[in-house]
Enzyme design. Structure first.
Site, short mmCIF file in Angstrom:
data_model
loop_
_atom_site.label_atom_id
_atom_site.label_comp_id
_atom_site.label_asym_id
_atom_site.label_seq_id
_atom_site.Cartn_x
_atom_site.Cartn_y
_atom_site.Cartn_z
N HIS A 39 42.28 72.25 73.21
CA HIS A 39 43.43 71.88 72.37
C HIS A 39 44.77 72.34 72.93
O HIS A 39 45.72 72.61 72.18
CB HIS A 39 43.25 72.42 70.94
CG HIS A 39 43.96 71.61 69.92
ND1 HIS A 39 44.14 72.01 68.60
CD2 HIS A 39 44.56 70.39 70.00
CE1 HIS A 39 44.80 71.09 67.92
NE2 HIS A 39 45.06 70.10 68.75
N ASP A 69 39.74 77.89 62.15
CA ASP A 69 40.07 77.79 60.72
C ASP A 69 39.17 78.65 59.82
O ASP A 69 39.04 78.37 58.63
CB ASP A 69 40.01 76.34 60.22
CG ASP A 69 41.12 75.46 60.75
OD1 ASP A 69 41.91 75.95 61.58
OD2 ASP A 69 41.19 74.29 60.36
N CYS A 78 46.64 75.78 65.19
CA CYS A 78 45.70 75.88 66.32
C CYS A 78 46.38 75.98 67.68
O CYS A 78 46.19 76.96 68.41
CB CYS A 78 44.77 74.67 66.32
SG CYS A 78 43.82 74.42 64.81
N ASP A 100 41.31 81.40 65.02
CA ASP A 100 42.65 81.09 65.54
C ASP A 100 43.73 81.18 64.47
O ASP A 100 44.90 81.40 64.77
CB ASP A 100 42.68 79.72 66.23
CG ASP A 100 42.14 78.60 65.36
OD1 ASP A 100 41.70 78.85 64.22
OD2 ASP A 100 42.13 77.44 65.83
N GLN A 101 43.39 81.01 63.21
CA GLN A 101 44.30 81.22 62.09
C GLN A 101 43.48 81.24 60.80
O GLN A 101 42.26 81.18 60.85
CB GLN A 101 45.38 80.14 62.01
CG GLN A 101 44.88 78.75 61.68
CD GLN A 101 44.58 77.94 62.90
OE1 GLN A 101 45.30 78.01 63.88
NE2 GLN A 101 43.51 77.16 62.87
#
Length: 634
Positions: A187, A87, A126, A393-394
């Site tokens: 995850h 994040d 994610c 990841d983003q």
């Protein structure tokens, strides 16, 4: 003729150096030597026997030397280190323009390597983003894209996860003799049918060693950190309890007034239902943390629930030890940070130091860890033989606001939106690569690239062929990074909101324009906000979106903030551009195969028979072997 061939071979030698093909270089060297020998023969094409023997011996010696060099080059294939934040917004690191957060480690990596300014996550969430990153494929291809609101795994005892049929770059590198390790967040699921099959575990996806959090870091994992289930609590607990309370009170009044005789069984059932709801709610609050927030080493739980005390230091130490254990063999290390996903945490050395509260403290602690990894490489003299890649990841989660009104999300810079949507703020992420002596330092590349590109890049560097039985959506980055080409191999990129095609990006070969067409956009709430604050994250269907026909079109090269859509009146080729993009989207969707959805409701819900607990912990599911090991080591 022979001279031109040798010149051509020399050019191919240069290309072989770039592509890391030592055997090809050896063959080309011998080819040139043989051509030179042919040019030295006598007019009748005959050498005297002694001279011919000496020439052959020299040629044989050259061949042996070349093969030795080739073998040496094969033995020194680059180590690969992936540093992935969680994040982190593109506006957070100093090298991307932040003036108030201190990120010397990340900034150093950028100054010594290449900074990608249009690096894109394959998904703004994610779980699907990480699946795409590891496999080099859009998450829709592996079934890691949800058709419901929940686009990620929330419970470790879910049956969904990265399918075993998928091939990760870790698996291919392991097959090439690499030592492989994943440290930090996973995850991507754990078990399929029993709590002992570990079908989705990192160990079964090519990693020799695993140490980290199998699920994700949530507010609920940290006492006092709040909850991501607030909306669910309201609709499934508080409102039903209020309804039951009003019903009991109303029936009691009606019964007392003699207007209606209400059997005692009715009151008993209503009160029993209320007690059941309240009991389940309290059990959830008590058990969610230990059941879902635990630390594993390989297949064993070592800390349940997870402790945030010096957690980043522990992850960094594990990473450094793995590097030191593998100085004599090529290795792949994926250090997947828990920072800066909520719940935020920082050790005493970083708490309260930044200008941005707990979020800034987390960023600066993670940056310290990046610097520590670079220092280890320097100390072991591995920097020149290690490709280091840093990313997120983003984009930053802009809707992350604490109950006290504190902003717990990061900065996406000039870009609109954030995590959970495909505005640029949700998918444009940091992308930094360093390979000392191979990649020219200080570069900045503004071409569309994807986190899926890491798959073919590292697989080719390791000497492995790409899988032939599936579509690989990533593209090898090395030609772009080394200046062999100046354009991305991605003419089209497809942006999914969970399982739904949300937008198409087109970078025409003969143009500097980068077109982006939205088929739908999320409805930000409240109106005028930069995110979906009422639902904590944007959803991808129904009342939560606005469809666009014709699609909403932007030229990202001129309007990266996506403020001014292109219209037929402002762009004469409007309809032609959309036609080309529709055709590309149609061609892309034809390549998709139907696969089981790993994020279906049946796969993401909690299953008690899949729940992992510490051995001998009973029903408490609590243990701390980390502290026990520390005491023994002392």
């Amino acid at each position: 003729m022979l001279q031109s061939r040798c010149t051509h071979a020399s050019r191919r030698q240069d290309e072989a150096k770039v592509s890391g093909a030592p055997l090809l270089r050896a063959v080309l060297s011998v080819h040139c030597a043989w051509s030179s020998l042919q040019r030295k023969v006598s007019p009748d094409n005959r050498l005297r026997p002694p001279a011919l023997l000496i020439a052959k011996m020299r040629l044989l010696l050259l061949l042996l030397l070349c093969l030795c060099e080739a073998q040496s080059q094969v033995a020194t294939r680059p180590n690969i280190i992936v540093l992935m934040a969680d994040d982190l917004g593109i506006g957070d690191p100093g090298c991307y323009g932040n003036k108030t957060l201190r990120t010397p480690g990340i900034d150093r990596l950028a100054s010594e390597g290449v900074k990608l300014t249009q690096h894109l996550a394959a998904s703004p969430l994610c779980t699907p983003s990480r699946a795409a990153f590891l496999t080099g494929r859009y998450p829709i291809r592996s079934g890691m894209a949800a058709e419901n609101r929940l686009g990620v795994f929330l419970f470790t005892a879910s049956s969904g996860g990265l399918p075993t049929r998928e091939i990760t770059f870790a698996r291919l590198l392991k097959d090439q003799g690499y030592a492989t390790a994943l440290i930090g967040k996973w995850h991507l699921g754990l078990n399929c049918h029993s709590k002992a099959d570990f079908c989705h575990h990192p160990i079964h996806h090519g990693f020799d060693y695993y140490y980290g959090l199998p699920g994700t870091n949530l507010r609920d994992c940290k006492p006092g950190g709040g909850s991501v289930f607030t909306t669910a609590f309201k609709s499934m607990v508080f409102i039903p309890l209020q309804i039951i309370g009003v019903a009991v009170l109303t029936l009691a009044v009606v019964n007392c007034l003699g207007l209606l005789r209400v059997p005692h069984a009715v009151f008993f059932c209503l009160l029993l239902l209320a007690a059941l709801i309240l009991g389940l709610f309290l059990a959830f609050l008590h058990y969610f943390q230990p059941l879902n927030c635990f630390l594993m080493r390989n297949l064993e739980i070592v800390q349940q629930p997870i402790s945030y005390d010096n957690l980043t230091q522990r992850l960094t130490t594990e990473a450094a030890q793995f590097i030191r254990r593998n100085t004599k063999t090529p290795f792949l290390l994926v250090l997947s940070y828990l920072h800066v996903h909520t719940a935020h945490f920082a050790s005493k050395a970083f708490a309260g130091r930044s200008q941005h509260g707990v979020y800034g403290d987390s960023v600066e602690e993670m940056d310290w860890s990046v610097g520590q990894i670079l220092n280890v490489l320097d100390a072991l003299q591995l920097a020149s033989n290690t490709l280091v890649y840093f990313t997120s990841d983003q984009g930053a989660h802009v809707e992350e606001v604490s109950t006290k009104g504190e902003t717990h999300g990061g900065s996406n810079g000039i870009y609109k939106g954030g995590k959970g949507n495909n505005w640029e703020g949700g998918i444009r992420i940091p992308g930094i690569l360093r390979w000392s002596g191979v990649i020219q330092p200080g570069q900045e590349i503004d071409e569309p690239t994807s986190n899926m590109d890491i798959f073919p890049t590292v697989v080719k560097l390791a000497g492995s062929p790409l899988p032939k039985d599936r579509v690989i959506d990533g593209r090898d980055l090395m030609p772009l990074l080394q200046g062999i080409t100046h354009r991305s191999e991605h003419e089209f990129l497809f942006h999914y909101c969970n399982a739904y095609l949300n937008a198409v990006r087109w970078h025409p070969r003969n143009s500097t324009s980068i077109w982006k067409a939205f088929l739908f956009t999320p409805n930000f709430t409240p109106k005028g906000a930069n995110g979906c604050f009422s639902t904590h994250v944007c959803f991808c269907f129904g009342k939560f979106i606005t469809p666009h026909d014709p699609p909403l079109l932007f030229d990202i090269s001129k309007d990266p903030s996506e403020r001014s859509p292109v219209t037929p009146s402002t762009e004469p080729r409007f309809h032609e551009i959309l036609r080309v993009m529709r055709e590309a989207a149609d061609s892309h969707t034809k390549t998709l195969l139907e696969v089981p959805n790993q994020l279906s409701l049946g796969n993401i819900f909690w299953k008690p028979w899949l729940q992992l607990c510490c051995p001998s912990s009973g029903l408490s599911c609590r243990c701390d072997r980390e502290k026990q090991d520390q005491r023994v080591s002392r």
